[in-house]
Scaffold this motif. Structure first.
Motif, PDB file in Angstrom:
ATOM      1  N   TYR A 164       0.847  -1.192   0.000  1.00 20.92           N
ATOM      2  CA  TYR A 164       0.000   0.000   0.000  1.00 20.92           C
ATOM      3  C   TYR A 164       0.882   1.241   0.000  1.00 20.92           C
ATOM      4  O   TYR A 164       2.029   1.214   0.438  1.00 20.92           O
ATOM      5  N   MET A 165       0.328   2.344  -0.505  1.00 19.04           N
ATOM      6  CA  MET A 165       1.058   3.600  -0.528  1.00 19.04           C
ATOM      7  C   MET A 165       0.068   4.760  -0.438  1.00 19.04           C
ATOM      8  O   MET A 165      -0.917   4.794  -1.175  1.00 19.04           O
ATOM      9  N   ILE A 166       0.311   5.669   0.499  1.00 20.61           N
ATOM     10  CA  ILE A 166      -0.489   6.889   0.574  1.00 20.61           C
ATOM     11  C   ILE A 166       0.221   7.925  -0.286  1.00 20.61           C
ATOM     12  O   ILE A 166       1.346   8.322  -0.005  1.00 20.61           O
ATOM     13  N   GLY A 167      -0.411   8.322  -1.377  1.00 19.69           N
ATOM     14  CA  GLY A 167       0.233   9.112  -2.404  1.00 19.69           C
ATOM     15  C   GLY A 167       0.368  10.586  -2.107  1.00 19.69           C
ATOM     16  O   GLY A 167       0.058  11.069  -1.020  1.00 19.69           O
ATOM     17  N   SER A 168       0.808  11.322  -3.125  1.00 18.49           N
ATOM     18  CA  SER A 168       1.024  12.765  -3.008  1.00 18.49           C
ATOM     19  C   SER A 168      -0.281  13.506  -2.745  1.00 18.49           C
ATOM     20  O   SER A 168      -0.278  14.619  -2.225  1.00 18.49           O
ATOM     21  N   ILE A 171      -4.199   9.997  -0.956  1.00 21.30           N
ATOM     22  CA  ILE A 171      -5.113   8.893  -1.253  1.00 21.30           C
ATOM     23  C   ILE A 171      -4.363   7.572  -1.141  1.00 21.30           C
ATOM     24  O   ILE A 171      -3.242   7.445  -1.630  1.00 21.30           O
ATOM     25  N   LEU A 172      -5.003   6.595  -0.501  1.00 20.51           N
ATOM     26  CA  LEU A 172      -4.399   5.277  -0.342  1.00 20.51           C
ATOM     27  C   LEU A 172      -4.509   4.495  -1.653  1.00 20.51           C
ATOM     28  O   LEU A 172      -5.581   4.367  -2.228  1.00 20.51           O
ATOM     29  N   ARG A 173      -3.382   3.963  -2.116  1.00 21.00           N
ATOM     30  CA  ARG A 173      -3.345   3.123  -3.305  1.00 21.00           C
ATOM     31  C   ARG A 173      -2.860   1.731  -2.918  1.00 21.00           C
ATOM     32  O   ARG A 173      -2.051   1.596  -2.015  1.00 21.00           O
ATOM     33  N   SER A 174      -3.353   0.724  -3.649  1.00 23.39           N
ATOM     34  CA  SER A 174      -3.004  -0.656  -3.367  1.00 23.39           C
ATOM     35  C   SER A 174      -2.423  -1.310  -4.619  1.00 23.39           C
ATOM     36  O   SER A 174      -2.918  -1.078  -5.732  1.00 23.39           O
ATOM     37  N   LEU A 175      -1.365  -2.095  -4.431  1.00 23.88           N
ATOM     38  CA  LEU A 175      -0.775  -2.828  -5.555  1.00 23.88           C
ATOM     39  C   LEU A 175      -1.746  -3.893  -6.067  1.00 23.88           C
ATOM     40  O   LEU A 175      -1.795  -4.181  -7.258  1.00 23.88           O
ATOM     41  N   LEU A 176      -2.536  -4.455  -5.159  1.00 21.30           N
ATOM     42  CA  LEU A 176      -3.539  -5.455  -5.518  1.00 21.30           C
ATOM     43  C   LEU A 176      -4.926  -4.840  -5.396  1.00 21.30           C
ATOM     44  O   LEU A 176      -5.237  -4.224  -4.380  1.00 21.30           O
ATOM     45  N   ILE A 177      -5.738  -4.966  -6.426  1.00 24.21           N
ATOM     46  CA  ILE A 177      -7.095  -4.424  -6.362  1.00 24.21           C
ATOM     47  C   ILE A 177      -8.114  -5.545  -6.546  1.00 24.21           C
ATOM     48  O   ILE A 177      -7.816  -6.581  -7.144  1.00 24.21           O
ATOM     49  N   GLU A 178      -9.296  -5.311  -5.991  1.00 22.31           N
ATOM     50  CA  GLU A 178     -10.410  -6.243  -6.163  1.00 22.31           C
ATOM     51  C   GLU A 178     -11.537  -5.500  -6.860  1.00 22.31           C
ATOM     52  O   GLU A 178     -11.974  -4.446  -6.396  1.00 22.31           O
ATOM     53  N   VAL A 228      -2.002   1.698   8.114  1.00 22.93           N
ATOM     54  CA  VAL A 228      -1.181   1.676   6.898  1.00 22.93           C
ATOM     55  C   VAL A 228       0.006   2.596   7.097  1.00 22.93           C
ATOM     56  O   VAL A 228      -0.143   3.692   7.662  1.00 22.93           O
ATOM     57  N   PHE A 229       1.181   2.172   6.633  1.00 23.73           N
ATOM     58  CA  PHE A 229       2.379   2.992   6.797  1.00 23.73           C
ATOM     59  C   PHE A 229       2.355   4.173   5.834  1.00 23.73           C
ATOM     60  O   PHE A 229       2.172   4.000   4.629  1.00 23.73           O
ATOM     61  N   HIS A 230       2.528   5.381   6.368  1.00 17.16           N
ATOM     62  CA  HIS A 230       2.533   6.612   5.578  1.00 17.16           C
ATOM     63  C   HIS A 230       3.982   6.944   5.237  1.00 17.16           C
ATOM     64  O   HIS A 230       4.778   7.284   6.114  1.00 17.16           O
ATOM     65  N   ILE A 231       4.331   6.846   3.948  1.00 19.16           N
ATOM     66  CA  ILE A 231       5.721   7.020   3.512  1.00 19.16           C
ATOM     67  C   ILE A 231       6.263   8.400   3.870  1.00 19.16           C
ATOM     68  O   ILE A 231       7.363   8.541   4.400  1.00 19.16           O
ATOM     69  N   ARG A 232       5.479   9.432   3.569  1.00 25.52           N
ATOM     70  CA  ARG A 232       5.982  10.794   3.780  1.00 25.52           C
ATOM     71  C   ARG A 232       6.076  11.146   5.258  1.00 25.52           C
ATOM     72  O   ARG A 232       7.055  11.766   5.703  1.00 25.52           O
ATOM     73  N   LYS A 233       5.090  10.722   6.047  1.00 29.28           N
ATOM     74  CA  LYS A 233       5.099  11.034   7.480  1.00 29.28           C
ATOM     75  C   LYS A 233       5.948  10.053   8.286  1.00 29.28           C
ATOM     76  O   LYS A 233       6.212  10.276   9.461  1.00 29.28           O
ATOM     77  N   LYS A 234       6.344   8.930   7.630  1.00 25.62           N
ATOM     78  CA  LYS A 234       7.166   7.901   8.274  1.00 25.62           C
ATOM     79  C   LYS A 234       6.519   7.373   9.557  1.00 25.62           C
ATOM     80  O   LYS A 234       7.177   7.203  10.578  1.00 25.62           O
ATOM     81  N   LYS A 235       5.227   7.120   9.482  1.00 26.29           N
ATOM     82  CA  LYS A 235       4.538   6.538  10.630  1.00 26.29           C
ATOM     83  C   LYS A 235       3.267   5.844  10.142  1.00 26.29           C
ATOM     84  O   LYS A 235       2.814   6.058   9.009  1.00 26.29           O
ATOM     85  N   TYR A 236       2.688   5.020  11.016  1.00 31.75           N
ATOM     86  CA  TYR A 236       1.444   4.334  10.680  1.00 31.75           C
ATOM     87  C   TYR A 236       0.248   5.253  10.971  1.00 31.75           C
ATOM     88  O   TYR A 236       0.222   5.932  11.993  1.00 31.75           O
ATOM     89  N   VAL A 237      -0.696   5.267  10.030  1.00 36.03           N
ATOM     90  CA  VAL A 237      -1.882   6.115  10.183  1.00 36.03           C
ATOM     91  C   VAL A 237      -3.131   5.250  10.011  1.00 36.03           C
ATOM     92  O   VAL A 237      -3.080   4.144   9.459  1.00 36.03           O
ATOM     93  N   ASN A 238      -4.267   5.761  10.489  1.00 39.00           N
ATOM     94  CA  ASN A 238      -5.536   5.056  10.359  1.00 39.00           C
ATOM     95  C   ASN A 238      -6.185   5.356   9.008  1.00 39.00           C
ATOM     96  O   ASN A 238      -6.242   6.504   8.579  1.00 39.00           O
ATOM     97  N   THR A 239      -6.655   4.311   8.331  1.00 35.80           N
ATOM     98  CA  THR A 239      -7.413   4.489   7.089  1.00 35.80           C
ATOM     99  C   THR A 239      -8.691   3.665   7.202  1.00 35.80           C
ATOM    100  O   THR A 239      -8.723   2.622   7.856  1.00 35.80           O
TER     101      THR A 239
END
Length: 283
Positions: A164-168, A171-178, A228-239
């Motif tokens: 997972y990646m929280i983008g610029s 918004i949360l994005r997932s490598l795997l989608i359903e 989910v780990f927030h890349i820019r904030k370098k911490k886990y956040v609630n989604t």
């Protein structure tokens, strides 16, 4: 692998998408490398001893890594991620109809409902296969094989994996989608579900289900908070993760749902579905 591909993804874009979901280096790590490398390189440069050259080169290497990490684009590949997701979702519409042996006239009662969410966890067989390969080949041969892959001397087959990646845009994005598509006929509701790795276009899990209107006992929307780990904030956040389900006596089926696609148009479709279920059950 080709027969499982819903939309072929260019290998260069696959690499960019995979890199987008990798954990990025922190600014602190880059600064530490610069602080270590710069004095080491300068000290080696002014040293009278032969070993000074090695210190200088090592210091330059550390400093170079620090600079590259500082200049690293945290969100490189985001456009490729969004483009691949859109193309895959578009292709799964007709694919779902084909899997269920449907034609448009059969599902014209109300408009089909398409839900997009995070993909399910891949089968453990992907990881087990790598472990078994290492046992058969031995550690040394296995290492040489994967070094060839990294050096692009052989093709690499990417296995689906959760990322997972929280983008610029936050918004949360997932490598795997359903992607779940609900089709309504005169007699029943049919559901197609496809889980896809957007970096390769591979459908790694899919299923179809059906139920008669009379058998439906309840519909349910559910929200669950996850970390989910927030890349820019370098911490886990609630989604917030959402899901929709249909419940029958002794069974149920449902779908994950991305909040950003839950708009007024989707609400109207759900309202039409609920009204249709009531109408069919009271008929």
């Amino acid at each position: 692998m080709e027969k499982y591909i819903i939309v072929p993804v260019d290998p260069a874009e696959t690499k960019k998408i995979r890199k987008y979901f990798k954990e990025k280096h922190s600014v602190l790590s880059a600064v530490v490398l610069l602080l270590l490398g710069t004095p080491m390189a300068l000290g080696g440069l002014i040293s009278y001893y032969k070993s000074g050259t090695y210190f200088m080169l090592f210091g330059m290497l550390l400093g170079g890594l620090g600079i590259s990490w500082l200049l690293e684009d945290q969100f490189k590949g985001e456009k490729e991620v969004d483009k691949a997701r859109v193309e895959i979702v578009k292709a799964l519409g007709p694919h779902g109809m084909e899997k269920l042996n449907l034609v448009k006239e059969q599902v014209a009662l109300i408009e089909p409902i398409m839900l997009i969410g995070s993909g399910a966890r891949p089968s453990d067989s992907f990881q087990l296969a790598k472990m078994n390969a290492m046992r058969r080949m031995g550690v040394v041969k296995y290492f040489i094989t994967w070094m060839k892959v990294l050096l692009h001397k052989e093709a690499k087959e990417y296995d689906p994996k959760e990322a997972y990646m929280i983008g610029s845009d936050e918004i949360l994005r997932s490598l795997l989608i359903e992607v779940s598509i609900y089709y309504m006929t005169e007699e029943e509701i049919l559901l197609y579900v496809g889980d896809v790795d957007i970096s390769t276009g591979m459908i790694y899990r899919e299923s179809t289900s059906e139920c008669f209107y009379q058998d439906i006992e309840a519909t349910q929307f559910r929200q669950v908070i996850r970390k989910v780990f927030h890349i820019r904030k370098k911490k886990y956040v609630n989604t917030m993760s959402e899901s929709f389900g249909l419940y029958m006596s002794g069974s149920s089926f449902g779908s994950s749902m991305d909040s950003r696609y839950k708009d007024a148009a989707l609400d109207r479709k759900f309202m039409a579905l609920r009204n249709l279920i009531r109408e069919k059950k009271n008929a």
